[in-house]
Write a protein that holds these residues in place. Structure first.
Motif, PDB file in Angstrom:
ATOM      1  N   ILE A   4      53.566  13.170 -22.357  1.00  0.00           N
ATOM      2  CA  ILE A   4      52.866  13.002 -23.635  1.00  0.00           C
ATOM      3  C   ILE A   4      51.565  12.242 -23.420  1.00  0.00           C
ATOM      4  O   ILE A   4      50.569  12.477 -24.072  1.00  0.00           O
ATOM      5  CB  ILE A   4      53.768  12.299 -24.666  1.00  0.00           C
ATOM      6  N   LEU A   5      51.579  11.331 -22.423  1.00  0.00           N
ATOM      7  CA  LEU A   5      50.367  10.584 -22.081  1.00  0.00           C
ATOM      8  C   LEU A   5      50.029  10.849 -20.623  1.00  0.00           C
ATOM      9  O   LEU A   5      50.884  10.701 -19.749  1.00  0.00           O
ATOM     10  CB  LEU A   5      50.593   9.078 -22.288  1.00  0.00           C
ATOM     11  N   THR A  57      35.372   3.245 -17.592  1.00  0.00           N
ATOM     12  CA  THR A  57      34.246   3.450 -16.690  1.00  0.00           C
ATOM     13  C   THR A  57      34.309   4.858 -16.084  1.00  0.00           C
ATOM     14  O   THR A  57      33.328   5.599 -16.094  1.00  0.00           O
ATOM     15  CB  THR A  57      34.248   2.415 -15.546  1.00  0.00           C
ATOM     16  N   GLU A  58      35.467   5.214 -15.568  1.00  0.00           N
ATOM     17  CA  GLU A  58      35.659   6.561 -15.022  1.00  0.00           C
ATOM     18  C   GLU A  58      37.077   7.017 -15.306  1.00  0.00           C
ATOM     19  O   GLU A  58      37.963   6.190 -15.501  1.00  0.00           O
ATOM     20  CB  GLU A  58      35.464   6.553 -13.497  1.00  0.00           C
ATOM     21  N   GLY A  59      37.270   8.325 -15.239  1.00  0.00           N
ATOM     22  CA  GLY A  59      38.617   8.853 -15.414  1.00  0.00           C
ATOM     23  C   GLY A  59      38.874   9.276 -16.844  1.00  0.00           C
ATOM     24  O   GLY A  59      37.973   9.234 -17.685  1.00  0.00           O
ATOM     25  N   SER A  60      40.098   9.681 -17.113  1.00  0.00           N
ATOM     26  CA  SER A  60      40.388  10.196 -18.449  1.00  0.00           C
ATOM     27  C   SER A  60      41.794   9.827 -18.902  1.00  0.00           C
ATOM     28  O   SER A  60      42.683   9.575 -18.105  1.00  0.00           O
ATOM     29  CB  SER A  60      40.232  11.716 -18.457  1.00  0.00           C
ATOM     30  N   GLY A  65      48.222  16.441 -24.986  1.00  0.00           N
ATOM     31  CA  GLY A  65      47.428  17.580 -24.563  1.00  0.00           C
ATOM     32  C   GLY A  65      45.966  17.534 -24.947  1.00  0.00           C
ATOM     33  O   GLY A  65      45.200  18.414 -24.576  1.00  0.00           O
ATOM     34  N   SER A  66      45.524  16.517 -25.720  1.00  0.00           N
ATOM     35  CA  SER A  66      44.087  16.475 -26.003  1.00  0.00           C
ATOM     36  C   SER A  66      43.494  15.160 -25.507  1.00  0.00           C
ATOM     37  O   SER A  66      44.149  14.121 -25.506  1.00  0.00           O
ATOM     38  CB  SER A  66      43.818  16.669 -27.494  1.00  0.00           C
ATOM     39  N   ILE A  76      42.297   6.581 -32.279  1.00  0.00           N
ATOM     40  CA  ILE A  76      43.421   6.694 -31.356  1.00  0.00           C
ATOM     41  C   ILE A  76      44.714   6.313 -32.070  1.00  0.00           C
ATOM     42  O   ILE A  76      45.742   6.973 -31.925  1.00  0.00           O
ATOM     43  CB  ILE A  76      43.171   5.816 -30.105  1.00  0.00           C
ATOM     44  N   ALA A  77      44.647   5.272 -32.908  1.00  0.00           N
ATOM     45  CA  ALA A  77      45.812   4.875 -33.695  1.00  0.00           C
ATOM     46  C   ALA A  77      46.219   6.021 -34.618  1.00  0.00           C
ATOM     47  O   ALA A  77      47.398   6.314 -34.796  1.00  0.00           O
ATOM     48  CB  ALA A  77      45.494   3.619 -34.504  1.00  0.00           C
TER      49      ALA A  77
END
Lengths: 256, 310
Positions: A4-5, A57-60, A65-66, A76-77
């Motif tokens: 999910i995450l 800073t970097e990454g995701s 799924g989104s 986000i909440a």
């Protein structure tokens, strides 16, 4: 396997210091996962990155799924991630009930003009909000403390109230930042039961940062270990317990 | 009614409008502003421009007072929105300093715009109309209802959450920037309306009326009445507008006594007269429930301590 995450190559630099360095992991839907590591390993920073409190800073980071990388915290909440804090952050001067009622706000849709004129939708939805807050308090055993000001609550109940406030948002993923900090063994035991209960009852996925090894090993189905901002290991409680690198980082060489 | 007493009541009613707005911003949202006299000035000048008779030396449009009130409030609201865009991302004290700068800047602008009389001021018209007390009272009632209904809704609770703990408010899904903006604009509209009413009451405006002292006076009333309390703001506006008049007896020393009185009261009651409480049936029920809950908690703690020592 996709969870999910999903955290991919997550990096956060403060000036020259990489507090979180290229960390990837995934959290399985419906499970209870643990994030552990020595002080300063970057655990809370990861929570702050997931919830949008810090900019990545970097990454995701992606959720259901989104992609949610660098979205504003309130969005986000809204997607269904909520959290508690290591140093409790309740609405201190409000009562227990008001704390929960405030957090229920996303279940109502009435606009400001509707509130000013007290139109039917305001009255209807406000009634539903109040019922929801009362329900949550009764499920979580706080009804008796309904009118106590949050900062007058005993410490253990403050932690519990913070969890109730988070649940009021109907989250899908709950992030708990050291929920057992400062608790005695008895309270810790109660907390563990509470976490398992709410997971089932509210169909949650839980990610927990914790220092009580006992709690983590018994509660979490999978564990991510961090050290100096990097991922050291990932696996089940048994795998982690037997991993010599983890033992060394956590307990120092020489063992228990 | 004695026109002197009536005058004080009108002034208290006008102050109340501005104080209610500031109460929402400071008492409920936790943002301190030292620039609200600036919004009052905008309201006063726009209101004057709309209502002053075209036949006067410094002419206006000669429209009715209602138009002036709406126009002055709207103008202050629009300006506050622009100010908010720039300053609301500033943290705590920095926002406060920015509003202070804004308030002074507005005053200096009006000081230098000769079209509206500049620093000499602007005589607006004939004598004061005692009937305007009804207009002021009506505006007061509307403003109280507006702020009270807002505060009792989820929108108002979100503002209170920001005051209590901004970070927790964010992760609770509250759009902090938006609610700060709503609070700022609402409070500026009320300050603008108060400015229009003040001009109408004084029948003369000049930039000096809207200096830092005026902003400070409003803040003092809000804090004196109690942060997070509408009834406190009402009481504060009445008492602190009347206080300098009561103290006239001390002649040139009266403002010294005014200051001393405020300091004394704040020392004896730091939360203000009614901090966080409301003098309404529901508000009183809440105070009683909280007291009961506190006592129950204390009794329980005492029982536990006793059990532990045995």
């Amino acid at each position: 396997m996709s969870g999910i995450l999903e955290v991919k190559g997550l990096t956060k630099r403060f000036g020259g210091l990489a507090a979180v360095d290229n960390v990837s992991f995934s959290v399985r839907e419906g499970g209870i996962s643990g994030l552990i590591g020595p002080n300063g390993a970057g655990k809370t920073t990861i929570f702050n990155l997931i919830t949008g409190v810090y900019k990545v800073t970097e990454g995701s980071v992606s959720f259901s799924g989104s992609e949610i990388t660098n979205m504003e915290p309130f969005r986000i909440a809204d997607r269904g991630i909520t959290r508690t804090f290591q140093n409790i952050r309740l609405f201190k001067n409000l009562t227990v009930y008001e704390n929960v009622l405030t957090a229920c706000h996303m279940s109502a849709k009435y606009s400001i003009p509707e509130a000013l004129l007290r139109l039917p939708r305001y009255l209807r939805e406000e009634k539903a909000l109040r019922a929801k807050a009362e329900d949550l308090l009764s499920i979580m055993g706080l009804t008796e403390r309904r009118d106590v000001q949050a900062n007058n609550l005993p410490y253990g109940l403050q932690r519990r109230l913070e969890i109730v406030r988070a649940l009021a948002l109907d989250p899908k993923l709950l992030l708990l930042d050291e929920p057992a900090a400062g608790m005695n063994p008895d309270e810790t035991e109660q907390l563990m039961r509470l976490i398992s209960e709410i997971r089932t009852r509210f169909k949650l996925t839980v990610l927990v940062i914790e220092h009580h090894m006992d709690l983590v090993m018994r509660l979490c189905e999978s564990i991510v270990v961090l050290n100096f901002g990097q991922k050291l290991a990932e696996g089940t409680a048994d795998e982690i317990r037997g991993d010599p690198r983890v033992v060394e980082a956590y307990l120092g060489s020489g063992g228990n | 009614m004695d026109s002197y007493i009536l005058g004080i009541l009108m002034l208290a009613g006008i102050n109340l409008v501005a104080v209610l707005g500031l109460s929402l911003l400071t008492g409920f949202t936790g943002l301190f502003s030292f620039g609200h006299a600036g919004f009052m000035a905008i309201g006063a000048y726009v209101g004057a421009f709309l209502t002053v008779s075209p036949a006067r030396d410094v002419p206006g449009l000669g429209l009715p007072l209602v138009v002036g009130i709406l126009g002055g409030g709207a103008a202050a609201g629009i300006v506050s929105w622009l100010v908010g865009r720039i300053t609301l991302n500033l943290k705590g004290d920095y926002f406060c300093i920015a509003t202070l700068g804004f308030g002074e800047a507005i005053r200096l602008v009006f000081n230098n715009v000769q079209r509206f009389g500049g620093s000499r001021g602007w005589p607006l018209g004939a004598t004061r109309n005692p009937q305007d007390i009804w207009v002021i009272l009506l505006v007061d009632v509307v403003a109280i209802l507006l702020v009270a209904n807002l505060v009792r809704s989820r929108h108002g609770r979100n503002m209170i959450a920001i005051r209590e703990e901004e970070l927790a408010a964010q992760v609770t899904g509250i759009n902090v920037f938006r609610y700060k903006m709503v609070s700022l604009v609402t409070s500026a509209v009320l300050a603008g309306v108060a400015g229009v009413l003040l001009g109408d009451y004084l029948t003369f405006i000049n930039p000096k009326i809207f200096n830092l002292t005026k902003s400070t006076e409003l803040i003092i009333i809000v804090i004196f009445g109690g942060l997070g309390s509408i009834s406190g703001s009402v009481l504060g506006a009445l008492l602190l507008t009347a206080l300098p008049e009561v103290l006239r007896f001390f002649e040139i020393w009266r403002l010294v006594f005014y200051g001393a009185a405020v300091i004394l009261i704040m020392i004896s009651r730091p939360q203000g007269l009614l901090g966080g409480m409301e003098l309404t049936p529901a508000g009183i029920r809440k105070i009683l429930a909280e007291r009961r809950a506190r006592q129950a908690l204390r009794a329980e703690a005492a029982r536990e301590a006793e059990g532990g020592s045995r």
